[in-house]
Design a protein around this motif. Sequence first.
Motif, PDB file in Angstrom:
ATOM      1  N   ARG A   1      12.337  29.722 -80.008  1.00 43.50           N
ATOM      2  CA  ARG A   1      13.474  29.408 -80.980  1.00 43.50           C
ATOM      3  C   ARG A   1      12.951  29.501 -82.372  1.00 43.50           C
ATOM      4  N   VAL A   2      13.700  29.775 -83.282  1.00 39.35           N
ATOM      5  CA  VAL A   2      13.573  29.414 -84.576  1.00 39.35           C
ATOM      6  C   VAL A   2      14.792  29.097 -85.266  1.00 39.35           C
ATOM      7  N   SER A   3      14.895  28.171 -86.371  1.00 39.44           N
ATOM      8  CA  SER A   3      16.249  27.596 -86.776  1.00 39.44           C
ATOM      9  C   SER A   3      16.980  28.519 -87.626  1.00 39.44           C
ATOM     10  N   THR A   4      16.223  29.407 -88.346  1.00 39.33           N
ATOM     11  CA  THR A   4      16.985  30.291 -89.494  1.00 39.33           C
ATOM     12  C   THR A   4      16.466  31.592 -89.008  1.00 39.33           C
TER      13      THR A   4
ATOM     14  N   GLY B   1      17.762  23.270 -83.186  1.00 38.54           N
ATOM     15  CA  GLY B   1      17.337  22.409 -82.018  1.00 38.54           C
ATOM     16  C   GLY B   1      18.263  21.275 -81.797  1.00 38.54           C
ATOM     17  N   ALA B   2      19.270  20.790 -82.737  1.00 42.59           N
ATOM     18  CA  ALA B   2      20.236  19.750 -82.706  1.00 42.59           C
ATOM     19  C   ALA B   2      21.224  20.270 -81.965  1.00 42.59           C
ATOM     20  N   ARG B   3      21.545  21.539 -81.819  1.00 42.09           N
ATOM     21  CA  ARG B   3      22.697  22.107 -80.933  1.00 42.09           C
ATOM     22  C   ARG B   3      22.828  21.994 -79.575  1.00 42.09           C
ATOM     23  N   ALA B   4      23.709  21.484 -78.950  1.00 43.38           N
ATOM     24  CA  ALA B   4      24.067  21.407 -77.533  1.00 43.38           C
ATOM     25  C   ALA B   4      23.747  22.822 -76.877  1.00 43.38           C
ATOM     26  N   SER B   5      24.560  23.734 -77.487  1.00 41.10           N
ATOM     27  CA  SER B   5      24.528  24.963 -76.892  1.00 41.10           C
ATOM     28  C   SER B   5      23.798  25.930 -77.363  1.00 41.10           C
ATOM     29  N   ARG B   6      22.818  26.388 -76.911  1.00 36.48           N
ATOM     30  CA  ARG B   6      21.933  27.461 -77.484  1.00 36.48           C
ATOM     31  C   ARG B   6      21.957  28.904 -76.430  1.00 36.48           C
ATOM     32  N   PRO B   7      22.620  30.111 -76.798  1.00 37.15           N
ATOM     33  CA  PRO B   7      22.834  31.048 -75.956  1.00 37.15           C
ATOM     34  C   PRO B   7      21.857  31.676 -74.803  1.00 37.15           C
ATOM     35  N   GLN B   8      20.572  31.772 -75.641  1.00 36.26           N
ATOM     36  CA  GLN B   8      19.347  32.219 -74.924  1.00 36.26           C
ATOM     37  C   GLN B   8      18.919  31.492 -74.258  1.00 36.26           C
ATOM     38  N   PHE B   9      18.751  30.081 -74.756  1.00 38.82           N
ATOM     39  CA  PHE B   9      18.133  28.893 -73.866  1.00 38.82           C
ATOM     40  C   PHE B   9      18.961  28.708 -72.444  1.00 38.82           C
ATOM     41  N   ASP B  10      20.551  28.806 -72.804  1.00 35.99           N
ATOM     42  CA  ASP B  10      21.039  28.487 -71.472  1.00 35.99           C
ATOM     43  C   ASP B  10      20.973  29.667 -70.426  1.00 35.99           C
ATOM     44  N   LEU B  11      20.502  30.854 -71.019  1.00 34.40           N
ATOM     45  CA  LEU B  11      20.173  31.874 -69.941  1.00 34.40           C
ATOM     46  C   LEU B  11      18.894  31.755 -69.489  1.00 34.40           C
ATOM     47  N   ALA B  12      18.204  31.202 -70.149  1.00 35.21           N
ATOM     48  CA  ALA B  12      16.839  30.860 -69.673  1.00 35.21           C
ATOM     49  C   ALA B  12      17.059  29.829 -68.436  1.00 35.21           C
ATOM     50  N   LEU B  13      17.500  28.806 -68.527  1.00 37.67           N
ATOM     51  CA  LEU B  13      17.942  27.704 -67.623  1.00 37.67           C
ATOM     52  C   LEU B  13      18.486  28.453 -66.338  1.00 37.67           C
ATOM     53  N   ASN B  14      19.640  29.136 -66.626  1.00 40.44           N
ATOM     54  CA  ASN B  14      20.265  29.913 -65.529  1.00 40.44           C
ATOM     55  C   ASN B  14      19.248  30.719 -64.799  1.00 40.44           C
TER      56      ASN B  14
ATOM     57  N   VAL C   1       8.273  28.058 -69.860  1.00 40.50           N
ATOM     58  CA  VAL C   1       7.276  27.659 -70.741  1.00 40.50           C
ATOM     59  C   VAL C   1       7.962  27.843 -72.381  1.00 40.50           C
ATOM     60  N   ILE C   2       7.055  26.770 -73.052  1.00 45.72           N
ATOM     61  CA  ILE C   2       7.638  26.839 -74.674  1.00 45.72           C
ATOM     62  C   ILE C   2       6.366  26.739 -75.337  1.00 45.72           C
ATOM     63  N   THR C   3       6.234  27.021 -76.457  1.00 44.80           N
ATOM     64  CA  THR C   3       4.850  26.871 -77.225  1.00 44.80           C
ATOM     65  C   THR C   3       4.677  25.370 -77.719  1.00 44.80           C
ATOM     66  N   THR C   4       5.877  24.815 -78.131  1.00 45.64           N
ATOM     67  CA  THR C   4       5.825  23.104 -78.690  1.00 45.64           C
ATOM     68  C   THR C   4       6.827  22.850 -78.415  1.00 45.64           C
ATOM     69  N   LEU C   5       6.937  21.431 -78.278  1.00 52.32           N
ATOM     70  CA  LEU C   5       7.836  20.386 -77.689  1.00 52.32           C
ATOM     71  C   LEU C   5       9.188  20.379 -78.618  1.00 52.32           C
ATOM     72  N   ASP C   6       8.966  20.759 -79.801  1.00 55.33           N
ATOM     73  CA  ASP C   6      10.386  20.552 -80.757  1.00 55.33           C
ATOM     74  C   ASP C   6      10.970  21.910 -80.646  1.00 55.33           C
ATOM     75  N   ARG C   7      10.713  22.776 -79.647  1.00 58.39           N
ATOM     76  CA  ARG C   7      11.592  24.095 -79.349  1.00 58.39           C
ATOM     77  C   ARG C   7      12.719  23.581 -78.625  1.00 58.39           C
ATOM     78  N   LEU C   8      12.393  22.381 -77.957  1.00 67.74           N
ATOM     79  CA  LEU C   8      13.457  22.098 -77.016  1.00 67.74           C
ATOM     80  C   LEU C   8      14.478  21.218 -77.767  1.00 67.74           C
ATOM     81  N   GLY C   9      14.444  20.754 -78.794  1.00 63.16           N
ATOM     82  CA  GLY C   9      15.397  19.958 -79.550  1.00 63.16           C
ATOM     83  C   GLY C   9      14.922  18.825 -80.420  1.00 63.16           C
ATOM     84  N   ARG C  10      15.423  17.981 -80.879  1.00 64.86           N
ATOM     85  CA  ARG C  10      15.100  17.031 -81.818  1.00 64.86           C
ATOM     86  C   ARG C  10      15.015  15.604 -81.391  1.00 64.86           C
ATOM     87  N   SER C  11      15.778  15.248 -80.274  1.00 63.95           N
ATOM     88  CA  SER C  11      15.926  14.083 -79.609  1.00 63.95           C
ATOM     89  C   SER C  11      14.856  13.793 -78.581  1.00 63.95           C
TER      90      SER C  11
END
Length: 210
Positions: free
Chosen positions: A9-12, A42-55, A64-74
Amino acid sequence: MGKLIGYARVSTKRQSTDRQQADLLAAGIRVDDLYIDHGISGARASRPQFDLALNALIAGDTLVITTLDRLGRSTQNMLNFAQELNKRGAGLRVLNLGGGDVDTSTPMGSMLFTIMAALAQMEHDIKSERVTDSIDKRREAGKDLGGRPRRITDSQIHNAVRLVESGEPAAQVARDLGMSRATFYRRAQTLTPQNPVQNTQKDQPTPPHG
């Protein structure tokens, strides 16, 4: 053996996920199992591709992610997410957490993930506290906080003078304008030299001249 599901994920939209993709592919993830969100905070609750990955995750699989902040801010949300994956029988693998590859499906990886997430939150809180403390000190010293200064119009000053003349405390009126009492007096005297605003508050000093 379960499947590896990669997420980047990238923010912009100006940012690139090329490095993340390269690291994920090098970790053994197939291109078809790679999900990428562009321009998603990362602050958004819904991320289209992230949701597909979870499904796509089932018991035995690992996200698998590269760094922890790819999941979000909290941090708390990250911990809750890792626990939720664990309940589903899936794991979370972070390629660079504390300088190493951490897999939460292992006891050691799970413990390290919790510790590193807690430390990340603590660092964030300390930085926030320092910023707040710095702003408070600059305010107390009367220094500029940066950014575009707020423009107070002559009309606003005239209205403020009327409030003071009607009995409103000058200190409160100045505070509402976002300026010091001394600055308010100077502006008022410039606009009404023949009838400058008078300080009628006994506990307030005589307004500065010149």
